[in-house]
Design a protein around this motif. Structure first.
Motif, PDB file in Angstrom:
ATOM      1  N   ARG A   1       0.819  -1.217   0.000  1.00  0.00           N
ATOM      2  CA  ARG A   1       0.000   0.000   0.000  1.00  0.00           C
ATOM      3  C   ARG A   1       0.855   1.272   0.000  1.00  0.00           C
ATOM      4  O   ARG A   1       0.522   2.258  -0.646  1.00  0.00           O
ATOM      5  N   LYS A   2       1.967   1.254   0.709  1.00  0.00           N
ATOM      6  CA  LYS A   2       2.837   2.433   0.825  1.00  0.00           C
ATOM      7  C   LYS A   2       3.339   2.912  -0.538  1.00  0.00           C
ATOM      8  O   LYS A   2       3.396   4.099  -0.809  1.00  0.00           O
ATOM      9  N   THR A   3       3.704   1.985  -1.410  1.00  0.00           N
ATOM     10  CA  THR A   3       4.232   2.348  -2.729  1.00  0.00           C
ATOM     11  C   THR A   3       3.180   2.280  -3.830  1.00  0.00           C
ATOM     12  O   THR A   3       3.376   2.834  -4.907  1.00  0.00           O
ATOM     13  N   GLY A   4       2.091   1.539  -3.570  1.00  0.00           N
ATOM     14  CA  GLY A   4       1.069   1.345  -4.591  1.00  0.00           C
ATOM     15  C   GLY A   4       1.458   0.318  -5.641  1.00  0.00           C
ATOM     16  O   GLY A   4       0.821   0.221  -6.680  1.00  0.00           O
ATOM     17  N   HIS A   5       2.482  -0.471  -5.359  1.00  0.00           N
ATOM     18  CA  HIS A   5       2.945  -1.480  -6.308  1.00  0.00           C
ATOM     19  C   HIS A   5       2.470  -2.865  -5.895  1.00  0.00           C
ATOM     20  O   HIS A   5       2.353  -3.165  -4.710  1.00  0.00           O
ATOM     21  N   ILE A   6       2.233  -3.703  -6.884  1.00  0.00           N
ATOM     22  CA  ILE A   6       1.997  -5.116  -6.654  1.00  0.00           C
ATOM     23  C   ILE A   6       3.327  -5.814  -6.902  1.00  0.00           C
ATOM     24  O   ILE A   6       3.982  -5.592  -7.922  1.00  0.00           O
ATOM     25  N   HIS A   7       3.722  -6.649  -5.945  1.00  0.00           N
ATOM     26  CA  HIS A   7       4.999  -7.360  -6.027  1.00  0.00           C
ATOM     27  C   HIS A   7       4.770  -8.796  -6.477  1.00  0.00           C
ATOM     28  O   HIS A   7       3.759  -9.409  -6.116  1.00  0.00           O
ATOM     29  N   LEU A   8       5.719  -9.311  -7.233  1.00  0.00           N
ATOM     30  CA  LEU A   8       5.694 -10.695  -7.702  1.00  0.00           C
ATOM     31  C   LEU A   8       7.034 -11.332  -7.367  1.00  0.00           C
ATOM     32  O   LEU A   8       8.084 -10.720  -7.607  1.00  0.00           O
TER      33      LEU A   8
ATOM     34  N   GLU B   1      11.314 -20.215  -5.676  1.00  0.00           N
ATOM     35  CA  GLU B   1      12.374 -21.132  -6.087  1.00  0.00           C
ATOM     36  C   GLU B   1      13.563 -20.409  -6.717  1.00  0.00           C
ATOM     37  O   GLU B   1      14.598 -21.007  -6.972  1.00  0.00           O
ATOM     38  N   SER B   2      13.408 -19.136  -6.990  1.00  0.00           N
ATOM     39  CA  SER B   2      14.462 -18.361  -7.638  1.00  0.00           C
ATOM     40  C   SER B   2      15.064 -17.376  -6.639  1.00  0.00           C
ATOM     41  O   SER B   2      14.348 -16.745  -5.868  1.00  0.00           O
ATOM     42  N   SER B   3      16.366 -17.219  -6.691  1.00  0.00           N
ATOM     43  CA  SER B   3      17.023 -16.267  -5.791  1.00  0.00           C
ATOM     44  C   SER B   3      17.005 -14.847  -6.359  1.00  0.00           C
ATOM     45  O   SER B   3      17.345 -13.905  -5.660  1.00  0.00           O
ATOM     46  N   TRP B   4      16.578 -14.675  -7.609  1.00  0.00           N
ATOM     47  CA  TRP B   4      16.648 -13.354  -8.238  1.00  0.00           C
ATOM     48  C   TRP B   4      15.321 -12.819  -8.742  1.00  0.00           C
ATOM     49  O   TRP B   4      15.207 -11.644  -9.083  1.00  0.00           O
ATOM     50  N   PHE B   5      14.263 -13.635  -8.810  1.00  0.00           N
ATOM     51  CA  PHE B   5      13.012 -13.192  -9.423  1.00  0.00           C
ATOM     52  C   PHE B   5      12.109 -12.492  -8.414  1.00  0.00           C
ATOM     53  O   PHE B   5      11.334 -13.119  -7.707  1.00  0.00           O
ATOM     54  N   VAL B   6      12.220 -11.185  -8.353  1.00  0.00           N
ATOM     55  CA  VAL B   6      11.296 -10.316  -7.624  1.00  0.00           C
ATOM     56  C   VAL B   6      11.103  -9.090  -8.497  1.00  0.00           C
ATOM     57  O   VAL B   6      12.068  -8.501  -8.980  1.00  0.00           O
ATOM     58  N   THR B   7       9.850  -8.701  -8.732  1.00  0.00           N
ATOM     59  CA  THR B   7       9.586  -7.530  -9.554  1.00  0.00           C
ATOM     60  C   THR B   7       8.297  -6.873  -9.081  1.00  0.00           C
ATOM     61  O   THR B   7       7.601  -7.412  -8.227  1.00  0.00           O
ATOM     62  N   THR B   8       8.008  -5.710  -9.616  1.00  0.00           N
ATOM     63  CA  THR B   8       6.789  -5.002  -9.240  1.00  0.00           C
ATOM     64  C   THR B   8       6.045  -4.531 -10.481  1.00  0.00           C
ATOM     65  O   THR B   8       6.613  -4.421 -11.561  1.00  0.00           O
ATOM     66  N   VAL B   9       4.748  -4.258 -10.272  1.00  0.00           N
ATOM     67  CA  VAL B   9       3.887  -3.712 -11.319  1.00  0.00           C
ATOM     68  C   VAL B   9       3.181  -2.507 -10.713  1.00  0.00           C
ATOM     69  O   VAL B   9       2.735  -2.547  -9.571  1.00  0.00           O
TER      70      VAL B   9
ATOM     71  N   LEU C   1      -1.972  -5.549 -16.627  1.00  0.00           N
ATOM     72  CA  LEU C   1      -1.459  -6.554 -15.697  1.00  0.00           C
ATOM     73  C   LEU C   1      -1.771  -6.156 -14.255  1.00  0.00           C
ATOM     74  O   LEU C   1      -2.152  -7.007 -13.437  1.00  0.00           O
ATOM     75  N   PHE C   2      -1.650  -4.873 -13.937  1.00  0.00           N
ATOM     76  CA  PHE C   2      -1.944  -4.395 -12.588  1.00  0.00           C
ATOM     77  C   PHE C   2      -3.378  -4.736 -12.197  1.00  0.00           C
ATOM     78  O   PHE C   2      -3.625  -5.265 -11.107  1.00  0.00           O
TER      79      PHE C   2
ATOM     80  N   PRO D   1      -5.216  -3.295  -4.090  1.00  0.00           N
ATOM     81  CA  PRO D   1      -5.790  -2.030  -4.537  1.00  0.00           C
ATOM     82  C   PRO D   1      -7.240  -2.225  -4.956  1.00  0.00           C
ATOM     83  O   PRO D   1      -7.706  -3.358  -5.111  1.00  0.00           O
ATOM     84  N   ILE D   2      -7.914  -1.134  -5.155  1.00  0.00           N
ATOM     85  CA  ILE D   2      -9.298  -1.181  -5.628  1.00  0.00           C
ATOM     86  C   ILE D   2      -9.311  -1.723  -7.057  1.00  0.00           C
ATOM     87  O   ILE D   2      -8.525  -1.295  -7.907  1.00  0.00           O
ATOM     88  N   VAL D   3     -10.182  -2.677  -7.302  1.00  0.00           N
ATOM     89  CA  VAL D   3     -10.303  -3.276  -8.626  1.00  0.00           C
ATOM     90  C   VAL D   3     -11.278  -2.443  -9.457  1.00  0.00           C
ATOM     91  O   VAL D   3     -12.393  -2.172  -9.024  1.00  0.00           O
TER      92      VAL D   3
END
Length: 73
Positions: free
Chosen positions: A20-27, A31-39, A52-53, A68-70
């Motif tokens: 909520r603080k940033t307004g981003h959805i995190h993914l 199983e991966s040490s490197w796969f983290v991203t945001t939308v 996608l958001f 977030p509100i859909v």
């Protein structure tokens, strides 16, 4: 990570959460040490991807998770 019979598709378990603080959805893929991203739904963000958001926001809502509100379309 499981693959399809053709070997062309990999199926990943994924963590999805809303910050909520940033307004981003995190993914993330645990199983991966490197796969983290945001939308983001902010047009000024390089992470902006409104389609996608909203799909991820809807998924979070359907799962009963904070999000977030859909927007109905």
């Amino acid at each position: 990570m499981p693959k399809s019979n053709s070997g062309k598709t990999a199926y990943a378990r994924m963590g999805i959460w809303y910050q909520r603080k940033t307004g981003h959805i995190h993914l993330s893929v645990p199983e991966s040490s490197w796969f983290v991203t945001t939308v983001s739904n902010d047009p000024s963000s390089k992470r902006y991807h409104p389609n996608l958001f909203q799909k991820l926001a809807r998924y979070l809502a359907e799962q009963g998770a904070d999000g977030p509100i859909v927007e109905d379309k």
